[in-house]
Design a protein around this motif. Sequence first.
Motif, mmCIF file in Angstrom:
data_model
loop_
_atom_site.group_PDB
_atom_site.id
_atom_site.type_symbol
_atom_site.label_atom_id
_atom_site.label_comp_id
_atom_site.label_asym_id
_atom_site.label_seq_id
_atom_site.Cartn_x
_atom_site.Cartn_y
_atom_site.Cartn_z
ATOM 1 N N GLU A 272 0.841 -1.190 0.000
ATOM 2 C CA GLU A 272 0.000 0.000 0.000
ATOM 3 C C GLU A 272 0.875 1.239 0.000
ATOM 4 O O GLU A 272 1.923 1.268 0.651
ATOM 5 N N TRP A 273 0.443 2.240 -0.745
ATOM 6 C CA TRP A 273 1.029 3.575 -0.669
ATOM 7 C C TRP A 273 0.116 4.411 0.219
ATOM 8 O O TRP A 273 -1.079 4.521 -0.047
ATOM 9 N N VAL A 274 0.675 4.987 1.276
ATOM 10 C CA VAL A 274 -0.141 5.671 2.281
ATOM 11 C C VAL A 274 0.406 7.071 2.549
ATOM 12 O O VAL A 274 1.571 7.377 2.274
ATOM 13 N N THR A 275 -0.456 7.923 3.074
ATOM 14 C CA THR A 275 -0.088 9.286 3.430
ATOM 15 C C THR A 275 -0.787 9.663 4.729
ATOM 16 O O THR A 275 -1.836 9.102 5.068
ATOM 17 N N ASP A 276 -0.211 10.613 5.450
ATOM 18 C CA ASP A 276 -0.835 11.125 6.667
ATOM 19 C C ASP A 276 -1.626 12.405 6.393
ATOM 20 O O ASP A 276 -2.194 12.996 7.313
ATOM 21 N N ALA A 277 -1.674 12.829 5.110
ATOM 22 C CA ALA A 277 -2.282 14.119 4.783
ATOM 23 C C ALA A 277 -3.791 14.053 4.600
ATOM 24 O O ALA A 277 -4.430 15.089 4.430
ATOM 25 N N LEU A 278 -4.371 12.858 4.637
ATOM 26 C CA LEU A 278 -5.805 12.710 4.367
ATOM 27 C C LEU A 278 -6.579 12.147 5.549
ATOM 28 O O LEU A 278 -7.672 11.609 5.376
ATOM 29 N N GLY A 279 -6.023 12.239 6.735
ATOM 30 C CA GLY A 279 -6.720 11.720 7.906
ATOM 31 C C GLY A 279 -6.806 10.206 7.881
ATOM 32 O O GLY A 279 -5.860 9.509 7.508
ATOM 33 N N SER A 280 -7.979 9.690 8.232
ATOM 34 C CA SER A 280 -8.136 8.240 8.352
ATOM 35 C C SER A 280 -8.120 7.539 6.998
ATOM 36 O O SER A 280 -7.864 6.334 6.917
ATOM 37 N N GLN A 281 -8.410 8.274 5.921
ATOM 38 C CA GLN A 281 -8.411 7.675 4.585
ATOM 39 C C GLN A 281 -7.027 7.827 3.966
ATOM 40 O O GLN A 281 -6.844 8.462 2.927
ATOM 41 N N GLY A 282 -6.024 7.209 4.607
ATOM 42 C CA GLY A 282 -4.632 7.456 4.236
ATOM 43 C C GLY A 282 -4.096 6.613 3.106
ATOM 44 O O GLY A 282 -3.031 6.908 2.556
ATOM 45 N N THR A 283 -4.785 5.541 2.709
ATOM 46 C CA THR A 283 -4.298 4.687 1.633
ATOM 47 C C THR A 283 -4.751 5.255 0.293
ATOM 48 O O THR A 283 -5.947 5.396 0.040
ATOM 49 N N ILE A 284 -3.797 5.585 -0.576
ATOM 50 C CA ILE A 284 -4.155 6.108 -1.896
ATOM 51 C C ILE A 284 -3.987 5.069 -2.989
ATOM 52 O O ILE A 284 -4.508 5.236 -4.097
ATOM 53 N N CYS A 285 -3.277 3.988 -2.698
ATOM 54 C CA CYS A 285 -3.082 2.927 -3.684
ATOM 55 C C CYS A 285 -2.816 1.624 -2.946
ATOM 56 O O CYS A 285 -2.014 1.596 -2.016
ATOM 57 N N ALA A 286 -3.512 0.562 -3.352
ATOM 58 C CA ALA A 286 -3.319 -0.747 -2.723
ATOM 59 C C ALA A 286 -3.142 -1.793 -3.810
ATOM 60 O O ALA A 286 -3.807 -1.745 -4.851
ATOM 61 N N GLY A 287 -2.228 -2.717 -3.575
ATOM 62 C CA GLY A 287 -1.979 -3.742 -4.572
ATOM 63 C C GLY A 287 -1.587 -5.053 -3.950
ATOM 64 O O GLY A 287 -1.386 -5.155 -2.740
ATOM 65 N N GLY A 288 -1.463 -6.052 -4.793
ATOM 66 C CA GLY A 288 -1.060 -7.354 -4.302
ATOM 67 C C GLY A 288 -1.148 -8.423 -5.366
ATOM 68 O O GLY A 288 -1.689 -8.210 -6.461
ATOM 69 N N ARG A 289 -0.598 -9.561 -5.010
ATOM 70 C CA ARG A 289 -0.579 -10.720 -5.911
ATOM 71 C C ARG A 289 -1.810 -11.574 -5.647
ATOM 72 O O ARG A 289 -2.209 -11.755 -4.499
ATOM 73 N N TYR A 290 -2.410 -12.109 -6.750
ATOM 74 C CA TYR A 290 -3.619 -12.925 -6.609
ATOM 75 C C TYR A 290 -3.549 -14.126 -7.559
ATOM 76 O O TYR A 290 -4.408 -14.348 -8.398
ATOM 77 N N ASP A 291 -2.524 -14.933 -7.381
ATOM 78 C CA ASP A 291 -2.294 -16.084 -8.262
ATOM 79 C C ASP A 291 -3.472 -17.056 -8.343
ATOM 80 O O ASP A 291 -3.721 -17.615 -9.416
ATOM 81 N N PRO A 292 -4.229 -17.317 -7.268
ATOM 82 C CA PRO A 292 -5.307 -18.317 -7.370
ATOM 83 C C PRO A 292 -6.578 -17.842 -8.075
ATOM 84 O O PRO A 292 -7.445 -18.665 -8.392
ATOM 85 N N LEU A 293 -6.740 -16.546 -8.336
ATOM 86 C CA LEU A 293 -8.048 -16.031 -8.726
ATOM 87 C C LEU A 293 -8.504 -16.521 -10.092
ATOM 88 O O LEU A 293 -9.668 -16.881 -10.275
ATOM 89 N N ILE A 294 -7.623 -16.551 -11.068
ATOM 90 C CA ILE A 294 -8.045 -16.923 -12.423
ATOM 91 C C ILE A 294 -8.520 -18.373 -12.457
ATOM 92 O O ILE A 294 -9.545 -18.699 -13.080
ATOM 93 N N GLU A 295 -7.827 -19.244 -11.760
ATOM 94 C CA GLU A 295 -8.282 -20.637 -11.678
ATOM 95 C C GLU A 295 -9.609 -20.706 -10.920
ATOM 96 O O GLU A 295 -10.498 -21.493 -11.277
ATOM 97 N N GLN A 296 -9.752 -19.884 -9.901
ATOM 98 C CA GLN A 296 -10.992 -19.843 -9.130
ATOM 99 C C GLN A 296 -12.172 -19.414 -9.996
ATOM 100 O O GLN A 296 -13.314 -19.801 -9.760
#
Length: 451
Positions: A272-296
Amino acid sequence: MSKPEKIVAVKGMNDILPQDAPMWELFENTAETILKSYGYQKIVTPIVEDTSLFARAIGAVTDIVEKEMYSFEDSMNGDKLTLRPEGTAGAVRAVIEHNLVYEGPKRLWYKGPMFRHERPQRGRYRQFFQIGAEAVGFSGPDIDAELIMLCRRLWDDLGLQNVRLELNSIGNADERLRHRADLIAYLEQHEDILDAEAKRRLHSNPLRILDTKNPAMQEMVNAAPKLLDYLGEESQAHLDGLKKILDRNAVQYTVNPRLVRGLDYYNRTVFEWVTDALGSQGTICAGGRYDPLIEQFGGKPTPAVGFAMGIERIIELMKGLGETQAPSQCDVYMVHQGEAAQAQAFIMAERLRDAGLDVVLHCATPAGSGSFKSQMKKADGSGAAFAVIIGEDEMANDQAAVKAMRGDAGEQQQANVPFDGLVDYVVDQIIGGGEHDCDDENCNEHGHHRH
């Protein structure tokens, strides 16, 4: 007759007004340019999908499916449909349906509105916009690093500061199962500390308890079993490989053991890319690997990784940079007085547009066409570089007055230019003159648009 009731926007679904549109365009153009420079291709999927797509991808016991999705039954045929709450599921569905990885891995990106029925607050709306990227068919930590570095380049190009990267690995399904059993046992020992939300998630989605914001639970959660301690050899090697690439490219990050995903299809890298400039909504970008999803989803086993960023939150950060000057609406504002002058102004405006310039032609309002003075105020407010003025005197002399609108008062020169030389003169003043020599694919036969 009673006055009609005023209609307003649906709660949590906001208008993007003209004064904000240029900043949105700046962000979108910057992001699209960077995505293209990394080899990502655009994909556009429907806003409405079959409800089962999200129930299968996100999970039937998640908050999104249980509480937040805008779902309805199509009255024409009874289909159960949903406004998309996120972009990955639709992109993966399209990859499978159209067999996009038949010829090899694909780098894809998308943008558009998403819909979730949440409590509206700053940076979180019921209709919100995302840009996302999905790299499908790549298995190594190198593509994870590429996506992270792509984001860093975007923040740099936008001039955003105080945006930091948090990183973790959530391993594979077996590793999470072992961790899950120990985590539930630990949480049960501290059930008196759990709030109502945590108790609800205790057995259905215990990982999500780890990212609680409840201050009363922080010390207990910090001492909970860490998924990093359960990683096997392959998962650890993947994480180490990612960190090595980031280190070599001077990408600063923090490993956050509490950074998790509550969905089963995620594995290994999460960030996640996060900032303290937006209060509680600090995550501006979230990512990750999802290898099982296509088979699912019924496809062949295919590794994948991606991210999504919330445009509204990034726009908030851009506004904080202090660049509040209204951008120019146009290159030229056409001022005219009299019927004949108006007809000539229409002709000259079209010729200037043919040359690739943005031109605003002054048009009448209920108050009338306006005096030269009021029209010049409009020209100044438009941000135009030049005002082209046509009145009775100009028509009599077969010429237009061209006034420079920017700079100090002493620099705002005015020239009288024959109609047949007006386009060349204005283009020369704005673009800099010389023969047009450009290999831009957007260039057309009428001229080269500079934007």
